[in-house]
Write a protein that holds these residues in place. Structure first.
Motif, PDB file in Angstrom:
ATOM      1  N   THR A 170       0.845  -1.183   0.000  1.00 40.42           N
ATOM      2  CA  THR A 170       0.000   0.000   0.000  1.00 40.42           C
ATOM      3  C   THR A 170       0.885   1.239   0.000  1.00 40.42           C
ATOM      4  OG1 THR A 170      -0.101   0.056   2.407  1.00 40.42           O
ATOM      5  CG2 THR A 170      -1.834  -1.191   1.264  1.00 40.42           C
ATOM      6  N   GLU A 171       0.312   2.335  -0.356  1.00 40.33           N
ATOM      7  CA  GLU A 171       1.030   3.617  -0.402  1.00 40.33           C
ATOM      8  C   GLU A 171       1.651   3.940   0.949  1.00 40.33           C
ATOM      9  OE1 GLU A 171       2.527   7.007  -2.061  1.00 40.33           O
ATOM     10  OE2 GLU A 171       1.278   5.614  -3.174  1.00 40.33           O
ATOM     11  N   GLU A 172       0.882   3.752   2.029  1.00 43.82           N
ATOM     12  CA  GLU A 172       1.358   4.103   3.364  1.00 43.82           C
ATOM     13  C   GLU A 172       2.544   3.234   3.794  1.00 43.82           C
ATOM     14  OE1 GLU A 172      -1.961   2.991   2.944  1.00 43.82           O
ATOM     15  OE2 GLU A 172      -2.643   4.998   2.446  1.00 43.82           O
ATOM     16  N   SER A 173       2.450   1.939   3.542  1.00 42.88           N
ATOM     17  CA  SER A 173       3.522   1.049   3.998  1.00 42.88           C
ATOM     18  C   SER A 173       4.819   1.297   3.226  1.00 42.88           C
ATOM     19  CB  SER A 173       3.089  -0.415   3.888  1.00 42.88           C
ATOM     20  OG  SER A 173       2.850  -0.772   2.553  1.00 42.88           O
ATOM     21  N   LEU A 174       4.719   1.517   1.929  1.00 36.41           N
ATOM     22  CA  LEU A 174       5.932   1.759   1.150  1.00 36.41           C
ATOM     23  C   LEU A 174       6.516   3.146   1.420  1.00 36.41           C
ATOM     24  CD1 LEU A 174       5.089  -0.021  -2.195  1.00 36.41           C
ATOM     25  CD2 LEU A 174       6.372  -0.866  -0.245  1.00 36.41           C
ATOM     26  N   LYS A 175       5.660   4.075   1.816  1.00 32.51           N
ATOM     27  CA  LYS A 175       6.165   5.397   2.210  1.00 32.51           C
ATOM     28  C   LYS A 175       7.030   5.264   3.456  1.00 32.51           C
ATOM     29  CE  LYS A 175       4.489  10.105   3.146  1.00 32.51           C
ATOM     30  NZ  LYS A 175       5.769  10.565   3.401  1.00 32.51           N
ATOM     31  N   SER A 176       6.628   4.399   4.389  1.00 29.50           N
ATOM     32  CA  SER A 176       7.443   4.204   5.593  1.00 29.50           C
ATOM     33  C   SER A 176       8.782   3.551   5.244  1.00 29.50           C
ATOM     34  CB  SER A 176       6.689   3.384   6.635  1.00 29.50           C
ATOM     35  OG  SER A 176       6.541   2.050   6.220  1.00 29.50           O
ATOM     36  N   VAL A 177       8.799   2.657   4.251  1.00 29.60           N
ATOM     37  CA  VAL A 177      10.065   2.047   3.816  1.00 29.60           C
ATOM     38  C   VAL A 177      10.969   3.114   3.214  1.00 29.60           C
ATOM     39  CG1 VAL A 177      11.118   0.432   2.188  1.00 29.60           C
ATOM     40  CG2 VAL A 177       9.071  -0.237   3.435  1.00 29.60           C
ATOM     41  N   GLU A 178      10.408   3.956   2.342  1.00 34.29           N
ATOM     42  CA  GLU A 178      11.213   5.007   1.726  1.00 34.29           C
ATOM     43  C   GLU A 178      11.725   6.008   2.750  1.00 34.29           C
ATOM     44  OE1 GLU A 178       8.625   6.477  -1.392  1.00 34.29           O
ATOM     45  OE2 GLU A 178       9.886   5.450  -2.864  1.00 34.29           O
ATOM     46  N   ASP A 179      10.880   6.348   3.730  1.00 36.34           N
ATOM     47  CA  ASP A 179      11.333   7.259   4.789  1.00 36.34           C
ATOM     48  C   ASP A 179      12.498   6.652   5.551  1.00 36.34           C
ATOM     49  OD1 ASP A 179       9.442   9.101   4.080  1.00 36.34           O
ATOM     50  OD2 ASP A 179       8.042   8.595   5.701  1.00 36.34           O
ATOM     51  N   HIS A 180      12.426   5.385   5.814  1.00 36.88           N
ATOM     52  CA  HIS A 180      13.521   4.715   6.512  1.00 36.88           C
ATOM     53  C   HIS A 180      14.786   4.718   5.653  1.00 36.88           C
ATOM     54  CE1 HIS A 180      15.677   1.939   9.066  1.00 36.88           C
ATOM     55  NE2 HIS A 180      16.016   1.293   7.970  1.00 36.88           N
ATOM     56  N   ARG A 182      15.639   6.881   3.482  1.00 37.78           N
ATOM     57  CA  ARG A 182      16.173   8.234   3.420  1.00 37.78           C
ATOM     58  C   ARG A 182      16.762   8.701   4.749  1.00 37.78           C
ATOM     59  NH1 ARG A 182      11.426  10.299   1.679  1.00 37.78           N
ATOM     60  NH2 ARG A 182      11.171   9.238  -0.261  1.00 37.78           N
ATOM     61  N   HIS A 183      16.037   8.421   5.855  1.00 37.94           N
ATOM     62  CA  HIS A 183      16.400   9.038   7.131  1.00 37.94           C
ATOM     63  C   HIS A 183      16.668   8.043   8.244  1.00 37.94           C
ATOM     64  CE1 HIS A 183      14.763  12.384   5.012  1.00 37.94           C
ATOM     65  NE2 HIS A 183      13.521  12.031   5.201  1.00 37.94           N
ATOM     66  N   GLY A 184      16.243   6.823   8.108  1.00 31.89           N
ATOM     67  CA  GLY A 184      16.190   5.901   9.238  1.00 31.89           C
ATOM     68  C   GLY A 184      17.522   5.509   9.821  1.00 31.89           C
ATOM     69  N   ASP A 185      17.688   5.707  11.095  1.00 32.58           N
ATOM     70  CA  ASP A 185      18.777   5.198  11.911  1.00 32.58           C
ATOM     71  C   ASP A 185      20.155   5.537  11.366  1.00 32.58           C
ATOM     72  OD1 ASP A 185      16.684   4.088  13.243  1.00 32.58           O
ATOM     73  OD2 ASP A 185      17.012   2.076  12.490  1.00 32.58           O
TER      74      ASP A 185
END
Length: 189
Positions: A170-180, A182-185
């Motif tokens: 879904t759009e929301e789940s893949l957005k969280s992957v992309e955010d990670h 880009r910025h995650g940890d």
């Protein structure tokens, strides 16, 4: 070496009821149709039975969908997403070329994916770990929706230590992957 990953939240009672409704909704509809057959005739009672099945499924889908959305949102907040994965460079017709549905945990610069069902061993799949992640952007979603995952409306490509993979979800789940990524940890790029 076995890799542990966070488990997704189990399905709730409404989701389980909807999943099994095909087995218990039909006998209820047939009982209704049989009891109305003498008054309405065969075809009209059959039409009423279909209406009972359709109405029952619709009414059952409302709380099940709300429950599913809450469950997936809670999982996404904890870093576990429902998705499908494939290797676009795999030989056409091989198991790696098809979509494999399951859950992925995105954390600490890695993606841990566990298939819901592994065709090779006929059971829940083992955990695959992908590291050295680099986002490669969106991919076109073919006219045929990703059959391995209901509601998949987006596909992204990620270059990993094991080659290129595509994630559908879904759009929301893949957005969280992309955010990670880009910025995650401090690990994602």
């Amino acid at each position: 070496m076995t890799m542990e990953m966070r488990k997704p939240t189990p399905k709730g009672k409404w989701e389980k009821a909807l999943d099994s409704s095909q087995f218990w909704m039909l006998p209820i509809a047939l009982i209704v149709a049989n009891s109305l057959r003498t008054m309405l005739g065969f075809w009209l009672s059959l039409l009423v039975a279909l209406g009972v099945m359709g109405t029952g499924t619709f009414l059952l889908r409302l709380p099940a969908t709300a429950e599913r959305n809450r469950r997936l949102e809670e999982d996404a907040q904890s870093g576990v997403i429902e998705c499908a994965i494939r290797y676009p460079g795999a030989v056409s017709g091989s198991l790696g070329a098809g979509w494999s549905s399951g859950f992925a945990e995105v954390r600490d610069g890695t993606i841990k994916f566990q298939a819901a069902f592994d065709m090779a061993v006929q059971r829940k799949g083992s955990v695959m770990v992908f590291e050295d992640l680099h986002s490669m952007g969106d991919r076109a979603l073919s006219d045929k929706r990703v059959l391995a995952l209901r509601r998949a409306n987006r596909v992204i490509a990620v270059r990993t230590d094991k080659g290129e993979i595509e994630l559908a979800g879904t759009e929301e789940s893949l957005k969280s992957v992309e955010d990670h990524l880009r910025h995650g940890d401090g690990e994602g790029r």
